[in-house]
Every structure is written in structure tokens, then in C-alpha cells.
Scaffold this active site. Sequence first.
Site, PDB file in Angstrom:
ATOM      1  N   GLU A   1      18.158 -23.331  -6.073  1.00 31.04           N
ATOM      2  CA  GLU A   1      17.614 -21.973  -6.194  1.00 31.04           C
ATOM      3  C   GLU A   1      18.732 -20.977  -6.506  1.00 31.04           C
ATOM      4  O   GLU A   1      18.545 -20.049  -7.306  1.00 31.04           O
ATOM      5  CB  GLU A   1      16.858 -21.598  -4.901  1.00 31.04           C
TER       6      GLU A   1
ATOM      7  N   GLU B   1      19.143 -16.950 -14.455  1.00 32.60           N
ATOM      8  CA  GLU B   1      18.085 -16.097 -15.015  1.00 32.60           C
ATOM      9  C   GLU B   1      18.461 -14.623 -15.097  1.00 32.60           C
ATOM     10  O   GLU B   1      18.010 -13.937 -16.000  1.00 32.60           O
ATOM     11  CB  GLU B   1      16.749 -16.291 -14.293  1.00 32.60           C
TER      12      GLU B   1
ATOM     13  N   CYS C   1       0.827  -1.205   0.000  1.00 33.32           N
ATOM     14  CA  CYS C   1       0.000   0.000   0.000  1.00 33.32           C
ATOM     15  C   CYS C   1       0.863   1.258   0.000  1.00 33.32           C
ATOM     16  O   CYS C   1       2.011   1.245   0.432  1.00 33.32           O
ATOM     17  CB  CYS C   1      -0.866   0.041   1.253  1.00 33.32           C
TER      18      CYS C   1
ATOM     19  N   HIS D   1      28.919 -39.603 -10.085  1.00 36.03           N
ATOM     20  CA  HIS D   1      28.132 -40.422 -11.012  1.00 36.03           C
ATOM     21  C   HIS D   1      28.052 -39.784 -12.392  1.00 36.03           C
ATOM     22  O   HIS D   1      27.154 -40.112 -13.163  1.00 36.03           O
ATOM     23  CB  HIS D   1      26.743 -40.684 -10.426  1.00 36.03           C
TER      24      HIS D   1
ATOM     25  N   LYS E   1       7.180 -11.879 -15.213  1.00 36.60           N
ATOM     26  CA  LYS E   1       6.954 -12.011 -13.772  1.00 36.60           C
ATOM     27  C   LYS E   1       5.912 -13.081 -13.476  1.00 36.60           C
ATOM     28  O   LYS E   1       6.018 -13.815 -12.510  1.00 36.60           O
ATOM     29  CB  LYS E   1       6.533 -10.661 -13.189  1.00 36.60           C
TER      30      LYS E   1
ATOM     31  N   LYS F   1      18.799 -18.505  -9.754  1.00 36.59           N
ATOM     32  CA  LYS F   1      18.963 -17.038  -9.662  1.00 36.59           C
ATOM     33  C   LYS F   1      20.084 -16.591 -10.586  1.00 36.59           C
ATOM     34  O   LYS F   1      19.966 -15.612 -11.292  1.00 36.59           O
ATOM     35  CB  LYS F   1      19.326 -16.601  -8.234  1.00 36.59           C
TER      36      LYS F   1
ATOM     37  N   ARG G   1       4.816   0.525  -6.577  1.00 39.33           N
ATOM     38  CA  ARG G   1       4.847  -0.356  -5.415  1.00 39.33           C
ATOM     39  C   ARG G   1       3.920  -1.553  -5.598  1.00 39.33           C
ATOM     40  O   ARG G   1       4.013  -2.530  -4.857  1.00 39.33           O
ATOM     41  CB  ARG G   1       4.396   0.421  -4.162  1.00 39.33           C
TER      42      ARG G   1
ATOM     43  N   ASN H   1      -1.239   2.118   5.769  1.00 36.01           N
ATOM     44  CA  ASN H   1      -0.277   1.201   5.162  1.00 36.01           C
ATOM     45  C   ASN H   1       0.302   0.370   6.297  1.00 36.01           C
ATOM     46  O   ASN H   1       0.828   0.920   7.250  1.00 36.01           O
ATOM     47  CB  ASN H   1       0.810   2.036   4.460  1.00 36.01           C
ATOM     48  N   GLY H   2       0.177  -0.963   6.205  1.00 37.99           N
ATOM     49  CA  GLY H   2       0.693  -1.831   7.270  1.00 37.99           C
ATOM     50  C   GLY H   2      -0.315  -2.910   7.601  1.00 37.99           C
ATOM     51  O   GLY H   2      -1.267  -3.133   6.849  1.00 37.99           O
TER      52      GLY H   2
ATOM     53  N   TRP I   1      -2.743  -2.690  -1.706  1.00 33.60           N
ATOM     54  CA  TRP I   1      -2.300  -4.026  -2.113  1.00 33.60           C
ATOM     55  C   TRP I   1      -3.017  -4.958  -1.138  1.00 33.60           C
ATOM     56  O   TRP I   1      -2.701  -5.002   0.048  1.00 33.60           O
ATOM     57  CB  TRP I   1      -0.777  -4.113  -1.980  1.00 33.60           C
TER      58      TRP I   1
HETATM   59  C1  F6R Z   1      12.496 -17.264 -10.551  1.00 33.91           C
HETATM   60  C2  F6R Z   1      11.060 -17.035 -10.626  1.00 33.91           C
HETATM   61  C3  F6R Z   1      10.217 -18.085 -11.247  1.00 33.91           C
HETATM   62  C4  F6R Z   1       8.917 -18.254 -10.434  1.00 33.91           C
HETATM   63  C5  F6R Z   1       7.977 -19.220 -11.169  1.00 33.91           C
HETATM   64  C6  F6R Z   1       6.713 -19.450 -10.400  1.00 33.91           C
HETATM   65  O1  F6R Z   1      13.149 -16.186  -9.952  1.00 33.91           O
HETATM   66  O2  F6R Z   1      10.579 -16.014 -10.218  1.00 33.91           O
HETATM   67  O3  F6R Z   1      10.900 -19.290 -11.360  1.00 33.91           O
HETATM   68  O4  F6R Z   1       9.251 -18.741  -9.174  1.00 33.91           O
HETATM   69  O5  F6R Z   1       7.654 -18.682 -12.427  1.00 33.91           O
HETATM   70  O6  F6R Z   1       6.015 -18.262 -10.224  1.00 33.91           O
HETATM   71  P1  F6R Z   1       4.869 -18.127  -9.137  1.00 33.91           P
HETATM   72  O7  F6R Z   1       5.527 -18.275  -7.800  1.00 33.91           O
HETATM   73  O8  F6R Z   1       4.284 -16.775  -9.367  1.00 33.91           O
HETATM   74  O9  F6R Z   1       3.901 -19.241  -9.396  1.00 33.91           O
END
Ligand code: F6R
Length: 607
Positions: free
Chosen positions: A480, A487, A2, A503, A602, A484, A27, A101-102, A75
Site C-alpha cells: 500500500e 499514484e 454532513c 530470488h 476517484k 500511495k 464535504r 451532523n454526527g 452524507w
Molecule cells: C488508491 C485508490 C484505489 C482504490 C481502488 C478501489 O489510493 O484509491 O486504488 O482503492 O480504485 O476503489 P474502491 O475502494 O472505491 O472500490
Amino acid sequence: MCGIVGFTGKQSAAPILLDGLKKLEYRGYDSAGIAVMDQAQIEVVKVTGRIANLCEKTKDGEAVPGTCGIGHTRWATHGAPTEENAHPHLSNDGRFAVVHNGIIENYIALREELIKDGYHFESETDTEVIVHLIEMYYEGDMREALIRATNRLRGSYALGVICTEEPGKIYAVREASPLILGVGVGENFFASDVTALVNYTRNVIYLEDGEFAELTEESVRIFDVLGKTIDKKVTRILWDVQAAEKGGYEHFMLKEIMEQPGAVKATIAPRIRDGKVFFEELNITQDDLKKVRKIVITACGSAYYAGCSGKYVIEKLARIPVEVELASELRYSDPLIDEHTLLIVISQSGETADTIAAMKECKARGARTLAIVNVVGSTVATLADDTVYTWAGPEIAVATTKGFTTQVAVLYLLAMHFADKLGRLQEKEAHLLKVLESLPRKIQQAIDMNAQIPELAKKYHSSKSLFFIGRNTDYAIALEGALKMKEISYLHAESYAAGELKHGTIALIEDHQPVIAVCCNPSIMEKTLSNIVEVKSRGAEVLALTFRNNQKILSAADDFLFIPEVDPVFSAVVEIIPLQLLAYYVAKENGCDIDKPKNLAKSVTVE
Ligand code: F6R
């Protein structure tokens, strides 16, 4: 997350509030509203969706007269993104309007109390209790009413308040949520961040927790919780607007990495009560749990890796078998799932197409579904039998960071909750709760103790490929960490369970091949140490992620990333922090578009 704005002056307030709200759009939000006071009357206008809708509804503000008002972008947290739940909220007598906000942690108890006292609620929000408390405590003095009302609140809040009894005045209150006053000439402002103010003034005052402000067009008065007036320094903002939108960070990703102590705290803290993990939102009874023969976790990408790290913890504490399945695979696998399966679905966006499809497939086979989701009211949240929200706030960078760590945090809480319900925690409970509560602090320490990472990035950024290794939860974090890295930096990065090296993969190890070894689990440290020695003897450069005093690893590896000492049951959520920072700085060295990596979106709403 928010955002709030407030204005008082000689000009028409609504266009200025709308402009401020537009600056807060980055935001993330799902609804918005303004309240403007004119001739001792408050007019409220709210919309769902974009600020553009609010501009249209108010004719760019011209349809809402008045020179003093407050505004909000919401939000959704408590309650769906609807007009009723959008702010500002009005008191029953129409004399007060509030934006917030909070999160108010004790809102349920307050709501019940206020309903008993005859107050009527229009929304499902936690915020609405605030405006009714102010109405209840107002006896002709707003300072007094605000102090008494906020004394009743637990949680975090940046508040903006107007009252028809005090035309031309706007009030602001801060507790654990950012709030800044803008000092103008013949006009004054407040906002949750400077972005909303810099078009009007660069002279600002940063409120601190427990401080209140009363603004008129000519004056700015600040007082403390006892009502005593305090003097505060005016700071001149020198940043450009773009930088301010990222809170001074160069990228949203870095900002979001830095927000993780707060995000994990917001996820964990409200769910620990009276020495127990407590989920207000879960309806799974002890009998339901006893009928569960296995848990299946499904998700995509990082959310899947969060599931991988959760598997170890749920199995360790609750002793329920857990399978972790990629949603894109599960949906087409004719899965062995029935009414004795608890399906845990993890998704930041709640809109990932494969995840939704896998969920529907498993629901159709009788599974009970529990969703771990960040976006309130999203499809996954709506489809699930039970939904637990990760209070990460909006994540803008495509690569998830705080979304991931808050998912892992919820899995820890669920592991504790299930174990407790099944009577499998006993004397460990108090210790584990303490560890859970310490995680935000440990994450902050992991951020603070790795100042060497930008230098390390200079060494590793030109590598052709990077191998990540680890065992158990360290392996989940290696997965993970490698994701990171690839990507956002576009380096080839692969993760292997350390024991699998021999192996096959070890054939690829040659002189100067970087290997990133995650070694944070003392019970299997010796095993990973052997793998470090194996790859080093074939010429690898080893960058080890471990504790500062871990002499054996310190003498075996070449470079280091550190985490503070933390119980290995819950250490994964801390371990990922240095790997996020490493990926970030390597990508920066490579001049990549960190917040919007090529080919990625995203939210992956197609298969
Ligand atoms: C990696 C990343 C993606 C998401 C994946 C699932 O940094 O952001 O691998 O984790 O696309 O997305 P959600 O969590 O939105 O289902």
C-alpha cells in the site's frame, strides 16, 4: 460528511442558507434540505441529490419566506439517501425542526422508547430521535429542553434547532462535531465550518464540546450543560475561502490523513459493547460461520491491500483460511467458490466495476457476500447479503487514506467477531479489545512523531525508483505504501516480500538505491534486518519504518519513519500513516497535483 448551517436576521433566510450549503458541498453529500420559520410556522423543503435541485425547488429560496432557519447537507449513514431521511427533521407536533451532523450511537434504544411513548417516526435516521426528545422535554424553555434531550444522547453531534414558540431564535449545540458561530451586524449564523460563513462575516466563535448557543438577530448567548451563561472570545478569520474549504490544509489528502484518528474511532468505537465486538448490522450466525470452509476477500487497488493485511489477522485469530483475490482477476478465473465460501468485498466507493462484477460472479456460484463499504446505498452495499460501513466520511482526494485505514479497522473487528463466535478468542479477548480501542490514539501518535518527513522527502523525491520491502502484515503495508507513492508522486515504486529479494530483485540494488523497509513485527524483525544488511552491503540507502527504541534497526538503516509501540496483530493500520505522509511530501516536493493525480479517478466505474 454532513454539513449544517443556520441564519437569523432581517433578510430572507432561505437564499442565505442555500448559499451556505453550496459552500459545504465539497464535504460530499447525497441529499439536502432547509427549514425556515415564518409567522410561527416551519416550512421544510428537502431534495435528494444536488443543492441545485433544492435551489430549483425553492426558486432560489424565494418560495420559502421567513428570516430565520436552518439547513443541512446529508452524507447518508443511517438509512438510504432519500427525501424522508434528508434533514431537517420535524417533530410530530410541527413545532421543532432539527439538523444534525454526527452519529447518535444509542439511537435504537431511544427510538424504541419514543415509539412506546407514542412518537411517530418518518425516517430511518439516528437524528430523528433528537427532535422527538426535544418535543418531549419542552415545557416552555428551549435551554432546558435542549439540555435534557442532549443528556440522553451518546455519540457525536452538531445540532441546529428552531422552535415555533421562539420566533427569530436559532439554537446550536456541539458535542464531538465541529460547530462555529458567525457574529454579524443585525444577523447571526452557525455552520459546521467557516466556509459557509465567510461571505457574511469573518467574526466567529468556536463552540466547544458541551456548549450550547442561542442566536437572535441582535444577540449571541452561549451556555454550558448546566445552563450557565459563558463568555467566549470572538476570533477574526483571516484565511481565504479556498483554504477554509480544506479546513486550513493545503490539500484534501493531508486533511484526510489527519482525520484518520477520528475516522478509525468512528468505525471501531460503536462496535465494541460490553467487552465484545458487536455488529448490529450482521446476520451471520455461529452455525453459518461453522459452515464456512474458506473466506475469499476481493477488491481493487488499496482496498485489495486492505484485504491482504486483513487475511493475516482473520487467519491468526479466527483460524479460517483466507484467500485474497484482485477483483479484476477473480471475475474471469472460473473461481472455486460455492455456498461454503464467505466472500468479503471491500470498496470505499461501492461502485468499482470490477469489484461489482466479481461479486456478482461469486454470488451466482452460491457464496454468501459481506461488503465493507464507505458510501451508504452504493451498488456493492445494496448487492451484499450483509454490509458493514466504514464511517470514514467522504473522501475527496483521489488517493485513499482514511478509506483504507477504516477498511483495515473493520477487518480487525470482523476477525475478532468471527474468532469469538467460533470460541477461538478466550483469554486474549480483553487484551485485544484494549488494543483495538487504543488504535485511534496510536494513529495520532504516528502522525505526531514523524515531523522529519518533509525533510526526508527532500532527500528521496528525485530518486528514479523506490523499493518497499516487508514481511507478513508489514509486506501488505509495503504494498500500500508503494501504491500511495507511485499514484501521487509519479515515482516508480515497487513492493517486494523481503524474503523474495534474493530470488531476483536484488539484482537491481546498486549504489544509492533507496529501499524502504517496513520492520514493525517483532517476531520476524531479525529476518527483515538480514534483508536490510544485504541491500546495504550492495550500496542501498535504507529508510526503515520501525519503533523509536528498536536499536538493531536504528543501527542498521540510514533514515527512519516511526510508529509507537502497538501489538503487532493490529499494527498495520498504524504503520501505513508515515508512508502516507512520505508519499504526500514527496509528491509535494515534485510539484504534483496531489488531490487529482493524472490519469486517475476517484471511482473506477468502468472495467
Ligand atoms: C488508491 C485508490 C484505489 C482504490 C481502488 C478501489 O489510493 O484509491 O486504488 O482503492 O480504485 O476503489 P474502491 O475502494 O472505491 O472500490
